[in-house]
Each structure stands twice: as C-alpha cells, then as structure tokens.
Enzyme design. Structure first.
Site, PDB file in Angstrom:
ATOM      1  N   HIS A 213      -3.580   6.228   4.371  1.00  0.00           N
ATOM      2  CA  HIS A 213      -2.160   6.404   4.707  1.00  0.00           C
ATOM      3  C   HIS A 213      -1.684   7.773   4.197  1.00  0.00           C
ATOM      4  O   HIS A 213      -2.079   8.204   3.108  1.00  0.00           O
ATOM      5  CB  HIS A 213      -1.296   5.350   4.002  1.00  0.00           C
ATOM      6  CG  HIS A 213      -1.401   3.961   4.563  1.00  0.00           C
ATOM      7  ND1 HIS A 213      -2.139   3.644   5.678  1.00  0.00           N
ATOM      8  CD2 HIS A 213      -0.813   2.804   4.151  1.00  0.00           C
ATOM      9  CE1 HIS A 213      -2.015   2.334   5.918  1.00  0.00           C
ATOM     10  NE2 HIS A 213      -1.224   1.808   5.011  1.00  0.00           N
TER      11      HIS A 213
ATOM     12  N   CYS B   8       0.815  -1.230   0.000  1.00  0.00           N
ATOM     13  CA  CYS B   8       0.000   0.000   0.000  1.00  0.00           C
ATOM     14  C   CYS B   8       0.843   1.273   0.000  1.00  0.00           C
ATOM     15  O   CYS B   8       0.594   2.200  -0.776  1.00  0.00           O
ATOM     16  CB  CYS B   8      -0.939   0.002   1.202  1.00  0.00           C
ATOM     17  SG  CYS B   8      -0.126  -0.498   2.731  1.00  0.00           S
TER      18      CYS B   8
END
Ligand code: A2P
Length: 341
Positions: free
Chosen positions: A245, A129
């Site tokens: 994130h 990710c």
C-alpha cells in the site's frame, strides 16, 4: 512456559498464509500449532515447519489448549468466535475490525504503543493496514514537533481484499487484453487499469459520505496516538497493484520541523526505513516493499502552503507490517512480558 500452543484462524487466507510464514521465519516458540478456517477447508493440510497441520473447522474448534490465537478470518467470524476463544483461555490477537474501537480492547502497533497491551481482557486488536503504516511514519514526527492535522490519500493494493481479489485482478487483465468483458465479483467495478475510490467492496459508505476504511484511518489513528483532537482527513483508493500500500501524507505540525530533521527522526525510528534520494529517483515503491518488514518513507519535503507543513510518501507490505507481522510482533511482546491470558 516451554513453548506456546498457537492457533491461526483464517490460516488458508492471504494474511493467514503470511502469519504462518512469519512465525516460522522469526522462530516463534510454538509448542503445538493449529490451523482453523471455514468448513470448506476442513482436512486440508498446510505446512508448518517440516510437517503438515490439518485445517480444522473454526465452528467446531475448542480453544482450551490454546495460549495465543491469531484471528484473521474477517470481522463476522471474530465477533462470533474470538470472545469464546478468550473465555476458553486463549489470548486473541485479532486482525479484523470487530473490536478495534472497543474501550477494553487495546489497539496496538508494538513500536508505537506497546504499553497498551497489558490492559487487555483476552483480546488485543491489530490496527487496519493503512493505519499501521501511516502511524509508524507519523509517530517520530509527532514526538518531535506535535501534529495538528493530517491529510492523507491512500493507494491500496488488491491483496488487502484477500486472495480472491488478486485472482480477480489477474483474470481481468487477461480478459481486458483479449478484448473480453471483465467479470466483477469482489470489486464493484473493474479494477484492472482503474482506481476505485471505494474500500471495502460492500457496506462501504457511511451517512457522512466517508467509507468505513476512511473512518478506520481517522478513529484508529486517534486511539493509537491517544489524541482525540488530532485532525485527520482522508481518501482511500484501491489501485491495480497486487501487493504494497502507498500513502501520500500531508502533515501540519505544531512546531516547525525541517525535512532534514524529519528524515533524522524517521531514520532512528524502529521499523521505519527512509528511501529518499530524488536525484537518483529513489523513493519507496509498492513492489519493492512486497515481502519486506519495514515501513518505507520518502519524498520528504516541505509543504509551502502552510506555516509548518511536510509532505511524505509512505509504503509498506500490507500483508506483513500491515497485518501478519504486526500481529506476530504483538504475540512476541506478550511472550516477553508473560501477559498471556
Ligand atoms: P476458507 O479458505 O476456508 O474460506 P482471504 O482474506 O484471503 O479471503 O481469507 C479469508 C480467511 O477467512 C480464509 O482463511 C477463510 O477460510 C476464512 N474464512 C472465511 N469464512 C469463514 C468462516 N465462515 N469460518 C471460518 N473461517 C472463514
């Protein structure tokens, strides 16, 4: 092909749930959908379009009838079952770290290196990710000005560690507010109201002092960008955010590129959205990225400490573009090019 026989391995998990959702949203042409997870989930019924699909035990699953299998049940399970699935005829898109650095396994972000998909032996790897969102933001700058060195600090949400990790944060917040001792199970320390410079939770540190997450950022970025000389240094931090994130990325380019030009090339890049209006306090935020497909970039400014430097702030939904969406986009690309195994 009048529809694709599809399997989602790890369908009960945080990423698996997003895979199910995104395939429905994007009308992925599924003929027959199968869900797989651990023996604990066998027989559970999960929604697919207007009906329900019973979860199968991965250990007992046969992939002979599967065209595309999306794996997101952890590297251990991928190592044990993904090759078997590919040998039985499925094209596997694997979200784990099991095969990412294997020479015969393409590591793909469809907006960046779709051409790598065709050279596969039945397994295509989805990058980590934190790599996906950083490389999405770097690629247009790399193409415009070249990149010498990247210094990145990540601020990664707990959903990246799975559903149980989100539950742990929520429970700790409650316990903390009631003055109780916080229980830690998934994370090595309390994560509520804390920042942990350690991802993942076990087997994190290598002999060089870097975590496996940090080494993924370095190695995967170089592989996707096909640039072994790219200098990358990184610190990965878990923060008490549920989803999304964030990354503070410092870039030293080979040629000069102004923040205005960087903004232009980023705005044109598919899948990237620039949110950068400091006067109005507009910049990407984890919570606003949650549930969105784009990689958001803001705080684009010159780094005055080097000759050609830029600082940017990059935010994305780690379960969508950082995992499930990227995997589904790879599946869509395979369909378009008819390169199913
Ligand atoms: P299960 O729900 O049956 O445990 P998350 O990242 O949210 O924790 O999800 C992990 C996913 O991986 C879940 O779907 C989980 O299924 C699956 N999984 C974990 N262990 C196994 C296993 N031994 N075999 C198959 N699937 C597994």
């Amino acid at each position: 092909m009048d529809g694709i026989n599809t399997a989602i391995v790890g369908a009960t998990g945080a990423v698996g749930e997003q895979m199910r959702k995104i395939m429905q949203e994007r009308n992925f042409p599924v003929k027959n959908m199968r869900y797989m997870a651990s023996s604990r989930s066998k027989g559970r019924k999960l929604k697919w379009r207007d009906s329900y699909v019973e979860v199968e035990n991965l250990e007992e699953a046969d992939f002979s009838d599967v065209d595309i299998a999306l794996f997101s049940a952890g590297a251990k399970r991928s190592k044990k079952y993904a090759r078997k699935a590919a040998e039985q005829g499925a094209t596997v898109i694997d979200n784990s770290s099991a095969f990412r650095m294997d020479i015969d396994v393409p590591l793909v972000i469809p907006e960046v290196n779709p051409e790598d998909i065709k050279e596969n032996t039945g397994i295509i790897a989805n990058p980590n990710c934190s790599t996906i969102q950083m490389v999405m933001a770097l690629k247009p700058i790399y193409d415009e000005a070249g990149i010498k060195r990247i210094v990145v600090a990540t601020y990664q949400s707990v959903s990246g560690a799975g559903k149980k990790a989100v539950d742990e944060l929520m429970q700790q917040i409650k316990d903390f507010q009631q003055g109780k001792k916080c229980k830690t199970d998934i994370f090595p320390h309390q994560i509520a109201f804390e920042c942990l410079p350690q991802i993942p939770q076990s087997d994190a540190f290598g002999e060089n002092g870097y975590t496996t997450e940090e080494m993924k950022l370095l190695n995967e970025t170089r592989k996707i960008m096909k640039d072994e000389n790219l200098a990358v240094t990184m610190t990965c931090v878990r923060v008490p955010v549920v989803g999304g994130h964030c990354e503070a990325v410092n870039i030293e380019t080979k040629k000069e590129i102004s923040p205005a030009r960087a903004r232009e090339v980023l705005e044109k890049f598919p899948g990237v959205k620039v949110e950068d209006n400091p006067e109005k306090q507009v910049y990407p935020l984890a919570n606003s990225s949650w549930g969105r497909d784009e990689v958001f970039v803001g705080r684009i400014r010159k780094d005055y400490s080097v000759k050609n430097g830029l600082n940017i702030w990059v935010v994305a939904d780690n379960l969508r573009k950082g995992a499930a969406l990227n995997a589904v986009q790879i599946a869509e690309f395979i369909l378009k090019k008819k390169t199913v195994n």
